[in-house]
Scaffold this active site. Structure first.
Site, PDB file in Angstrom:
ATOM      1  N   ARG A 267       7.625  -5.346  27.182  1.00  0.00           N
ATOM      2  CA  ARG A 267       6.707  -5.023  26.086  1.00  0.00           C
ATOM      3  C   ARG A 267       7.259  -5.632  24.804  1.00  0.00           C
ATOM      4  NH1 ARG A 267       3.361  -4.012  29.275  1.00  0.00           N
ATOM      5  NH2 ARG A 267       2.286  -2.036  29.645  1.00  0.00           N
ATOM      6  N   GLU A 296       0.423  -6.867  19.704  1.00  0.00           N
ATOM      7  CA  GLU A 296      -0.583  -7.692  20.380  1.00  0.00           C
ATOM      8  C   GLU A 296      -1.894  -6.914  20.508  1.00  0.00           C
ATOM      9  OE1 GLU A 296       1.822  -8.043  24.111  1.00  0.00           O
ATOM     10  OE2 GLU A 296       0.066  -7.141  25.046  1.00  0.00           O
ATOM     11  N   HIS A 314      -0.072 -11.995  27.297  1.00  0.00           N
ATOM     12  CA  HIS A 314       0.071 -10.803  28.160  1.00  0.00           C
ATOM     13  C   HIS A 314      -0.740 -10.959  29.454  1.00  0.00           C
ATOM     14  CE1 HIS A 314       0.952  -6.214  28.233  1.00  0.00           C
ATOM     15  NE2 HIS A 314       0.951  -6.718  29.453  1.00  0.00           N
TER      16      HIS A 314
HETATM   17  O1  GLV Z   1       1.590  -4.970  31.354  1.00  0.00           O
HETATM   18  C1  GLV Z   1       1.240  -4.661  32.449  1.00  0.00           C
HETATM   19  C2  GLV Z   1       1.477  -3.383  33.044  1.00  0.00           C
HETATM   20  O2  GLV Z   1       2.004  -2.492  32.359  1.00  0.00           O
HETATM   21  O3  GLV Z   1       1.146  -3.197  34.209  1.00  0.00           O
END
Ligand code: GLV
Length: 351
Positions: A267, A296, A314
């Protein structure tokens, strides 16, 4: 008789269970239809386009009978974070007992508050591991070899005038030390994919040392400082929570080797981007490959535009197979809850 969103026809009776479905269903229509056929359920969706609108709907009683909420990462645009305020409101105006989140990372939800209010939270572990680890390898190789920069240079027309479109010479993995911060399922899948690249050693740090069997040759470092001091490349794969927020900051960057390459598929909030930009500017960090960014999707374009940055919007789990499996798993959690009040994957904080 109501026509369910899934297309099945159910009578709403006193025994009908109500589900609020937040976020798009792309691939699990069949799973939802099967759920509707198996249980007497009503599925609601929100028309809100902002948190204010969603809160209004909640307060107006639109979701009074809702027992389960399913949500996606993107549905945050319609509801805002599942923070104290929203969770308390939902507790007051609905019958919510389960939040089934579509994702491995559930930092958008205050799970501790949910626990206090007797709301279960499930996530999607394991199914995300392969696709996310693939993404980490792409970023790692791309960062080592400056592939993204070369592609941009190519588009700018810098070839044939300059060799390799004027891209700086990169490095091989061979003989380098690579470190993995966070050795859960994704970290272990990254380790497995790193093996053929002839790194000197694969080190890792985890809150708890893994059993030798699970380590599979990766070398445990007792502290983040030791890991950072050893590694030429560091892959971040830890969850974001109050303990890991801005864990990568001026102080921890100083623990790293000069010219380190940093890869983030966890993250954005794990990294203090101000400190990161400074370290990229002064060369302490040579390259940054990342799928995730603070704030983001409104990312810091100054960071994205730095030539040493290999970036993705992402998309760690953005593959058909993984997304379908994740959506279906959310439905399986709801199914289990409707059967006996339990879920298949409760988040560790509430286990
Ligand atoms: O970012 C993706 C997830 O948390 O699965």
């Amino acid at each position: 008789m109501i026509k369910n969103i899934t297309g099945t026809r159910n009578y709403v009776t006193s025994s009908t269970r109500t589900i609020l479905r937040l976020g798009a269903v792309r691939f699990a229509q069949q799973a939802w239809t099967q759920l509707s056929e198996k249980h007497n359920i009503e599925i609601l969706e929100t028309e809100a386009t902002s948190r204010d609108e969603f809160i209004k709907e909640v307060k107006e009683g639109k979701y009074n009978n809702v027992e389960c909420i399913t949500r996606t990462f993107e549905s945050v645009k319609q509801t805002g974070l599942f923070d104290n305020e929203l969770i308390e409101l939902l507790k007051k105006h609905t019958k919510v007992k389960l939040i089934s989140h579509n994702g491995a990372g559930y930092d958008q939800i205050n799970v501790i508050k949910c626990g206090e209010l007797d709301i279960k939270v499930s996530n999607v572990p394991k199914l995300v591991d392969d696709a996310t680890a693939d993404t980490a390898i792409y970023l790692l190789l791309g960062s080592l070899r400056n592939f993204q920069m070369s592609s941009e240079n190519l588009k700018k027309g810098l070839w044939p005038k300059f060799k390799c479109a004027n891209t700086p010479i990169g490095n091989d993995p061979n003989g380098k030390n690579v470190g993995i911060l966070g050795m859960g399922g994704i970290g272990r899948d990254i380790r497995d994919r790193l093996k053929p690249f002839k790194f000197a050693n694969i080190y890792y740090y985890n809150r708890k040392r893994l059993s030798e069997e699970l380590e599979e040759g990766a070398i445990y470092m007792e502290s983040i400082k030791k890991l950072f001091g050893k590694c030429d490349i560091i892959c971040i794969s830890i969850p974001l929570n109050k303990n890991t927020k801005h864990l990568i900051n001026d102080e921890t960057i100083n623990m790293m080797k000069d010219g380190v390459i940093l890869i983030n598929t966890a993250r954005g909030g794990v990294i203090d981007e101000k400190a990161l930009k400074k370290a990229l500017q002064n060369g302490k960090i040579k390259g940054f490959g990342s799928d995730v960014f603070d704030n983001e999707p409104n990312v810091d374009m100054e960071l994205i535009n730095m030539p040493q940055v290999t970036s993705l919007p992402h998309m760690g789990t953005h593959s058909f197979e993984t997304m379908k499996a994740m959506e279906e798993f959310v439905v399986e959690n709801v199914d289990q809850y409707l059967i006996n009040g339990e879920v298949i994957a409760i988040v560790p904080e509430l286990a």
